[in-house]
Structures are given as structure tokens and as C-alpha cells.
Design an enzyme around this catalytic site. Structure first.
Site, PDB file in Angstrom:
ATOM      1  N   TYR A 188       0.826  -1.206   0.000  1.00  0.00           N
ATOM      2  CA  TYR A 188       0.000   0.000   0.000  1.00  0.00           C
ATOM      3  C   TYR A 188       0.863   1.261   0.000  1.00  0.00           C
ATOM      4  O   TYR A 188       0.584   2.233  -0.710  1.00  0.00           O
ATOM      5  CB  TYR A 188      -0.917   0.001   1.223  1.00  0.00           C
ATOM      6  N   GLN A 232      -7.145  18.203   3.412  1.00  0.00           N
ATOM      7  CA  GLN A 232      -7.377  17.714   2.044  1.00  0.00           C
ATOM      8  C   GLN A 232      -8.762  17.095   1.937  1.00  0.00           C
ATOM      9  O   GLN A 232      -9.218  16.383   2.842  1.00  0.00           O
ATOM     10  CB  GLN A 232      -6.322  16.669   1.672  1.00  0.00           C
ATOM     11  N   TYR A 284     -11.657  15.139  -0.907  1.00  0.00           N
ATOM     12  CA  TYR A 284     -12.059  14.622  -2.212  1.00  0.00           C
ATOM     13  C   TYR A 284     -13.422  15.205  -2.575  1.00  0.00           C
ATOM     14  O   TYR A 284     -14.294  15.355  -1.707  1.00  0.00           O
ATOM     15  CB  TYR A 284     -12.173  13.101  -2.172  1.00  0.00           C
ATOM     16  N   ARG A 321      -3.984  -0.689  -8.680  1.00  0.00           N
ATOM     17  CA  ARG A 321      -2.749  -0.918  -7.928  1.00  0.00           C
ATOM     18  C   ARG A 321      -2.554  -2.415  -7.728  1.00  0.00           C
ATOM     19  O   ARG A 321      -3.077  -3.025  -6.797  1.00  0.00           O
ATOM     20  CB  ARG A 321      -2.817  -0.170  -6.604  1.00  0.00           C
ATOM     21  N   LYS A 347      -5.383  19.953  -6.095  1.00  0.00           N
ATOM     22  CA  LYS A 347      -4.292  18.980  -6.177  1.00  0.00           C
ATOM     23  C   LYS A 347      -4.634  17.900  -7.206  1.00  0.00           C
ATOM     24  O   LYS A 347      -5.737  17.357  -7.202  1.00  0.00           O
ATOM     25  CB  LYS A 347      -4.062  18.342  -4.799  1.00  0.00           C
ATOM     26  N   ARG A 370      -0.061   6.593  -8.496  1.00  0.00           N
ATOM     27  CA  ARG A 370      -1.006   5.600  -7.991  1.00  0.00           C
ATOM     28  C   ARG A 370      -2.348   5.643  -8.719  1.00  0.00           C
ATOM     29  O   ARG A 370      -3.220   4.817  -8.427  1.00  0.00           O
ATOM     30  CB  ARG A 370      -1.241   5.837  -6.495  1.00  0.00           C
TER      31      ARG A 370
END
Length: 394
Positions: A36, A139, A141, A176, A262, A289
């Protein structure tokens, strides 16, 4: 003889650079957690090229410059930093070490800088605010549920966070593969092998069982630990590709302080977010990622700086592993850099103190680099301090 012996005693086994911390971290956590931390999307081309892009440049050295003191200070989002490096948002940091996001925030403070607290943090907004002395950044989303976003924004503001960083490059999770192969999916899959691998790291396992810092604490009721699986599922359900410029406009109207976007790589996107009122952009590909085969951030940086650098603050992340890398990014126009993996290497290997030592290493390396370049302040770096390196053979 005596002096050499003392030197060996003070350096033996001590991490001397970020790579040393990386190797130590890899030994401390189970393979699924390491996957991870370390993996990228698909064949990890962008992950590799983020790092390799720094080899495109040579540093120009000038001599006899009387550079006895070096000033590393800068200002980001109205906050003075003693180091032009901040800690990037890192989801699920508590899986690396139970100190988690709070430990990273305290490590940043010890180095005169700040953390961008992830909305997927394993310490809540309120816990980090109460456990630190400085005002940090948050931060977010752009999720499907606007009520959830509004709640997080309001909590961050009420807790004293002074800037909002909106991450826009995760409409869906990247592919991933290393995570999936080790069972670190959504939710994680425990197998006899993964349980055995965790048991072979008893210090990590004990801390995991005692502190349970793998729940995304901002997504469960305040004051409750809740289910780690449930919190991860809430995040996964709220990721959506149905986001647009109106969502950013709505967030801009709700947040009165500095706002950064970002996940910007294209100068046209950078220009539009600034037109909509963003105070800054972070040139980022999510550490390799998310979408694989996009340009490395260092190569995308100059065009973004040229387009919006006179109107907004431009930050960059991805691939930074040394103070010399920081110098290159600043010379190409970044106001400051964000680092994720290096800070987590220190966290995984040594908790909050380890993360602080990694940031301290970057500081020492940057001071040494600028001193030998003959540059008295990191803010003085420009493209004239760099020379393009010959293109490497494919």
C-alpha cells in the site's frame, strides 16, 4: 584510530538518507501494508518516471560566493514555513505506524512546516487539531455526497485548519496491482498467509491490536472508533467520476480561506481552476497511484508555472527523495514541495520521531546543496541554476 572508531559508532545502523529509511520501513511492516505504501498503478511506469525525471537536470555550482548562511523559508497559503517541504496527504497512515497522521503532523511542526491532513486519515480532524500546536491544512475529495463534504469542510474550519486542498484526480481508484496481489484491497482481505506475515512482525501487530488506527476516523461518528471496513467502504462508495467544474465552484463558495487544487498536470486545467478562484495548484499525479503513463510531475511543472505562476502558488509532489530534488523542483518554479512516501518511510520505521528525522534529513541535504551551489536562499532558485542533462537512452 580513536577518531575513526568514534565515527563508526555514531553512524553504524543510523539512516543517513531517505533510501536508508525506506529499507528500514520495508522490514517493519507486513507485505500488504508495504504494498500500500510503495506501489503504483498498473506497470508503475509513472511511479518510476516521477523519480527518474530528477535525473534530467544538473545543478549549476558557483564558487567563492560567501554562502555561510542559507535561508530556506517560504510562504504557502499565507503560512510562513521554515522549510519549503510540507507533508502530503496520506490516507490510512495509521497502518504504517499507530502514530499515524498525528505523528506526521507533529513531525512537520518539529521542522517548521505543515501537514496536509487527508480526509482518509486515521486520526480525526479534531484529534489532530487538539494534538498539535500549529494550524495545519486539510485535504478533501470531491465526493458524491455533498452533505458529507460540507460536514468535513465545516469541521476543518471549526478546528482551525487554514487551507483546503481539493484532490481532483481520483474519480475511481487506480489499478494498484501490488495491493491487490497482497490482499490490500477494498476492503482488505485477510488470508492465512497475510496473518502469518503480520505475526512475524510482532511489534507492528501488537500496536495494531492495541491502538486500532486503521479506521478512517473522519468517516465514522465523532468519538467512535467504528469499523475499519465500514469506513473504507463509505469512502469507496462516495468516489465518483460524475464531478465537474461546478463542484469546485461550490467548494470555493463554501471555503473562505486559501484553496488549492491537487492533481493538476495540464496548464489549461491549471488556468481554469485559478479562474474559478483557486489560490494555488499542486502539480501531482497522485504519486503514480492513479492514471498510469501520465507525465512525471517534474516535467509537467514548468508549463503550469508558466501559465499560472504569476497568479497563483504552484506546489509539486512525486518522486522527491533528497534535498537536491527539492532544489530542482524549486528552481523550476515550485513555491514548495509536498512529500508523501519519504515521510511515511520515517513513520513506519520510527513513528513520529522517524518522520521528523526524515524531514530533518531533507533540510540538511537542501542546506548543503544550496551552500555548495552558492545560493543563499531557496527562494532565489530559478531555471538559471539548472543545466539540462543529456537524454538517457531508452
Amino acid at each position: 584510530m580513536t577518531g575513526g572508531f568514534r565515527f563508526r559508532l555514531t553512524t553504524r545502523g543510523r539512516p543517513l538518507d531517505v533510501e536508508d529509511w525506506r529499507r528500514r520501513a520495508a522490514r517493519r511492516v507486513p507485505p500488504m501494508v508495504w504494498a500500500y505504501i510503495e506501489n503504483g498503478a498498473d506497470d508503475e511506469r509513472t511511479l518510476r518516471e516521477n523519480r527518474d525525471a530528477y535525473r534530467d537536470w544538473y545543478l549549476n555550482q558557483r564558487v567563492l560566493t560567501r554562502t555561510a548562511q542559507v535561508d530556506l523559508s517560504t510562504t504557502v497559503a499565507g503560512t510562513r514555513l521554515d522549510l519549503p517541504v510540507a507533508v502530503a496527504p496520506v490516507g490510512l497512515a495509521g497502518a504504517a505506524h499507530w502514530h499515524g497522521d498525528l505523528g506526521l503532523a507533529r513531525a512537520a511542526e518539529r521542522n517548521g512546516t505543515r501537514i496536509v491532513l487527508s480526509s482518509a486519515s486515521t486520526y480525526s480532524i479534531e484529534e489532530v487539531a487538539e494534538g498539535t500546536r500549529e494550524q495545519h491544512w486539510f485535504q478533501l475529495y470531491p465526493w458524491r455526497d455533498r452533505a458529507l463534504m460540507a460536514s468535513l469542510v465545516d469541521r476543518a474550519r471549526d478546528s482551525g485548519f487554514t487551507a483546503l486542498f481539493v484532490t481532483v484526480d481520483v474519480p475511481v481508484y487506480g489499478n494498484r496491482l501490488r495491493e491487490r496481489r497482497t490482499g490490500m484491497g477494498l476492503p482488505p482481505t485477510l488470508t492465512p498467509r497475510s496473518v502469518l506475515e503480520a505475526a512475524l512482525r510482532p511489534r507492528w501487530l501488537y500496536a495494531y491490536l492495541r491502538h486500532r488506527r486503521t479506521t478512517l476516523r473522519n468517516l465514522v461518528p465523532d468519538g467512535e472508533r467504528g469499523s475499519a471496513v465500514e469506513s473504507v467502504e463509505i469512502q469507496a462508495e462516495n468516489l465518483t467520476a460524475d464531478i465537474g467544474w461546478d463542484d469546485l465552484e461550490w467548494l470555493r463558495s463554501r471555503w473562505e480561506g486559501p484553496l488549492f487544487v491537487k492533481g493538476v498536470l495540464h496548464p489549461d486545467d491549471a488556468e481554469r481552476v485559478v479562474d474559478l478562484g483557486a489560490d494555488g495548484v499542486v502539480v501531482s499525479n497522485h504519486g503514480g497511484r492513479q492514471l498510469n503513463s501520465v507525465p512525471p510531475t517534474l516535467r509537467a511543472l514548468p508549463a503550469v508555472v508558466e501559465r499560472v505562476g504569476h497568479r497563483a502558488e504552484v506546489l509539486v509532489d512525486g518522486g522527491i527523495r533528497s534535498g537536491a530534488d527539492v532544489a530542482v523542483a524549486l528552481a523550476l518554479g515550485a513555491r514548495a514541495c509536498l512529500v508523501g512516501r519519504p515521510a511515511v518511510y520515517g513513520l513506519a520505521a520510527g513513528g513520529s520521531r522517524g518522520a521528523a528525522e526524515v524531514l530533518g534529513l531533507l533540510r540538511e541535504e537542501l542546506v548543503r546543496t544550496l551552500t555548495m551551489m552558492g545560493v543563499a536562499a531557496s527562494a532565489d532558485l530559478t531555471p538559471e541554476h539548472l543545466t539540462p542533462a543529456p537524454r538517457r537512452a531508452a
